[in-house]
Design an enzyme around this catalytic site. Sequence first.
Site, PDB file in Angstrom:
ATOM      1  N   LYS A  70     -18.160  -4.678  12.880  1.00 60.09           N
ATOM      2  CA  LYS A  70     -17.869  -5.211  14.212  1.00 60.09           C
ATOM      3  C   LYS A  70     -16.955  -4.289  15.002  1.00 60.09           C
ATOM      4  CE  LYS A  70     -18.867  -9.915  13.102  1.00 60.09           C
ATOM      5  NZ  LYS A  70     -18.400 -11.258  12.846  1.00 60.09           N
ATOM      6  N   LEU A  73      10.324  -1.008   3.330  1.00 54.75           N
ATOM      7  CA  LEU A  73       8.898  -1.039   3.674  1.00 54.75           C
ATOM      8  C   LEU A  73       8.400  -2.458   3.903  1.00 54.75           C
ATOM      9  CD1 LEU A  73       7.975   1.443   0.923  1.00 54.75           C
ATOM     10  CD2 LEU A  73       6.826   1.561   3.115  1.00 54.75           C
ATOM     11  N   ARG A 100      -7.915   6.206  17.096  1.00 55.73           N
ATOM     12  CA  ARG A 100      -6.793   6.228  16.156  1.00 55.73           C
ATOM     13  C   ARG A 100      -6.815   7.550  15.406  1.00 55.73           C
ATOM     14  NH1 ARG A 100      -5.864   2.330  18.730  1.00 55.73           N
ATOM     15  NH2 ARG A 100      -5.193   0.261  18.043  1.00 55.73           N
ATOM     16  N   PHE A 113       0.830  -1.212   0.000  1.00 55.22           N
ATOM     17  CA  PHE A 113       0.000   0.000   0.000  1.00 55.22           C
ATOM     18  C   PHE A 113       0.867   1.267   0.000  1.00 55.22           C
ATOM     19  CE2 PHE A 113      -2.116   2.836   3.336  1.00 55.22           C
ATOM     20  CZ  PHE A 113      -2.780   3.622   2.404  1.00 55.22           C
ATOM     21  N   TYR A 163      -0.266 -10.934  14.016  1.00 58.73           N
ATOM     22  CA  TYR A 163       0.701 -10.781  15.105  1.00 58.73           C
ATOM     23  C   TYR A 163       0.544 -11.863  16.172  1.00 58.73           C
ATOM     24  CZ  TYR A 163       0.787  -6.075  13.015  1.00 58.73           C
ATOM     25  OH  TYR A 163       0.823  -5.015  12.156  1.00 58.73           O
ATOM     26  N   THR A 171       6.768   1.772  12.859  1.00 62.80           N
ATOM     27  CA  THR A 171       5.323   1.779  13.081  1.00 62.80           C
ATOM     28  C   THR A 171       4.986   2.573  14.340  1.00 62.80           C
ATOM     29  OG1 THR A 171       3.424   0.397  13.663  1.00 62.80           O
ATOM     30  CG2 THR A 171       5.555  -0.442  14.316  1.00 62.80           C
ATOM     31  N   TYR A 205       4.893  -7.864  16.596  1.00 62.00           N
ATOM     32  CA  TYR A 205       5.252  -6.967  15.494  1.00 62.00           C
ATOM     33  C   TYR A 205       5.943  -5.716  16.041  1.00 62.00           C
ATOM     34  CZ  TYR A 205       4.200  -3.638  11.671  1.00 62.00           C
ATOM     35  OH  TYR A 205       4.256  -2.687  10.677  1.00 62.00           O
TER      36      TYR A 205
HETATM   37  N1  UDP Z   1     -11.133  -2.986  14.946  1.00 62.37           N
HETATM   38  C1  UDP Z   1     -12.530  -3.073  15.082  1.00 62.37           C
HETATM   39  N2  UDP Z   1     -13.235  -3.750  14.132  1.00 62.37           N
HETATM   40  C2  UDP Z   1     -12.646  -4.350  13.049  1.00 62.37           C
HETATM   41  C3  UDP Z   1     -11.238  -4.257  12.903  1.00 62.37           C
HETATM   42  C4  UDP Z   1     -10.502  -3.564  13.886  1.00 62.37           C
HETATM   43  O1  UDP Z   1     -13.105  -2.562  16.048  1.00 62.37           O
HETATM   44  O2  UDP Z   1     -13.385  -4.916  12.228  1.00 62.37           O
HETATM   45  C5  UDP Z   1     -10.344  -2.172  15.912  1.00 62.37           C
HETATM   46  C6  UDP Z   1      -9.072  -2.777  16.492  1.00 62.37           C
HETATM   47  O3  UDP Z   1      -9.349  -3.594  17.616  1.00 62.37           O
HETATM   48  C7  UDP Z   1      -8.303  -1.516  16.872  1.00 62.37           C
HETATM   49  C8  UDP Z   1      -8.690  -0.518  15.768  1.00 62.37           C
HETATM   50  O4  UDP Z   1      -9.900  -1.026  15.205  1.00 62.37           O
HETATM   51  O5  UDP Z   1      -8.766  -0.998  18.092  1.00 62.37           O
HETATM   52  C9  UDP Z   1      -7.650  -0.344  14.671  1.00 62.37           C
HETATM   53  O6  UDP Z   1      -7.276  -1.618  14.225  1.00 62.37           O
HETATM   54  P1  UDP Z   1      -6.384  -1.878  12.948  1.00 62.37           P
HETATM   55  O7  UDP Z   1      -6.401  -3.346  12.732  1.00 62.37           O
HETATM   56  O8  UDP Z   1      -6.821  -1.040  11.809  1.00 62.37           O
HETATM   57  O9  UDP Z   1      -4.889  -1.444  13.288  1.00 62.37           O
HETATM   58  P2  UDP Z   1      -4.081  -0.890  14.553  1.00 62.37           P
HETATM   59  O10 UDP Z   1      -4.268   0.578  14.594  1.00 62.37           O
HETATM   60  O11 UDP Z   1      -4.619  -1.545  15.805  1.00 62.37           O
HETATM   61  O12 UDP Z   1      -2.691  -1.260  14.260  1.00 62.37           O
END
Ligand code: UDP
Length: 359
Positions: A227, A78, A236, A17, A87, A121, A163
């Site tokens: 979900k 990358l 985030r 990406f 992970y 990261t 990770y």
């Molecule tokens: N998450 C969620 N539903 C999903 C996928 C992820 O609620 O279908 C949550 C996950 O638990 C985390 C956040 O979204 O709190 C961001 O997750 P992501 O996998 O995008 O990456 P991260 O920022 O954790 O590396």
Amino acid sequence: MSYNRDKTITIVGCGGFIGSHLLERILDTTDFIVHGFDIDFRKINHLLGNERLDFHKTDMHDSSVFESVKKSGTVISLAALCNPSLYNTVPLEVIESNISGNLELLKACCDQKSRFIYFSTSEVYGRTVSSIAGEPGDSEKDLLREDSSPLIMGPVRVQRWSYAASKQIIERLIYAYGFEKGLDYTILRPFNFIGPRMDFIPGVDGEGIPRVLACFMDALLNNKPLKLVDGGVNRRCFTYIGDAIDAVMAVLGRPDDSRREIFNIGNPSNEITINDLACLMIKLYKEVRPEFSGKLYDIQKVSSVDFYGQGYEDSDRRLPDIRKACERLRWVPGTNLADSLRITIKAYVDQYGNRVSQK
Ligand code: UDP
């Protein structure tokens, strides 16, 4: 192709990406010659005909990578397995691929006196200070700073941190190579980049659990519930890929300002809880596809164990301090969250809209 070392870049992981956007920008806006390496080229198919790109379909252990480092003034790494669902399910592969490949690469950069730009990261900040304190603090207190915030991982048995821990050890190796052997490096810490070509849709062009954006797009495109892991309370800062690439180009163009520095690359103004993200994405999806404006999309809460399996733990807040990046790189991330999401959702609809069911 004729080679001028200062005008030649090696990019390992140019087909992912971030790599695909970086490669596109470098080929479009500079006269650099690029040696690109990746095991997958689906995201860069449109660039393969460019005469300044010498693409190799291979992983980072191949001897051709090291031949190319000899010819390159700059090397960008990358390559990584970077989907959170891996992970705690294939931690060995995650840790070993991160450490062994990058260690060889940074040693080669040190030997060849090439500049090493490493994509780390924001996960290296680990559990984040606000979760350790038990309650979210104010913004200033929660800001994650490159040179002073602690990097706190969970216990070893919580493999979510495999990770982050492997990225952290590479950062420490890079730092040590800079300190003891004069390696010229820049470390970048991405904060949830989003945009076209990110991730995959499970069952269409990949398997497993992608990052949250793709999970929610899968739900919207397939009329499945969105979900929320553990209630979706965590936050985030989603950063538009175009802004992120601006920062990388500034690093390339300002070697003196970025030498032996670590930069957070993120957009603190785009902070949102995952719960609010789900609601906003439903709203924007209906804007992009008005034919579904009357449709009801379900949002469900799920436990992290049910969603990811054992060994998952989360960061509650990842708020980047970007003052160093703004000052040294003369960079400002300008794309707000709604615009970033609109562009990303539209790209998903264009790419997958006719390939998945819409009941
Ligand atoms: N998450 C969620 N539903 C999903 C996928 C992820 O609620 O279908 C949550 C996950 O638990 C985390 C956040 O979204 O709190 C961001 O997750 P992501 O996998 O995008 O990456 P991260 O920022 O954790 O590396």
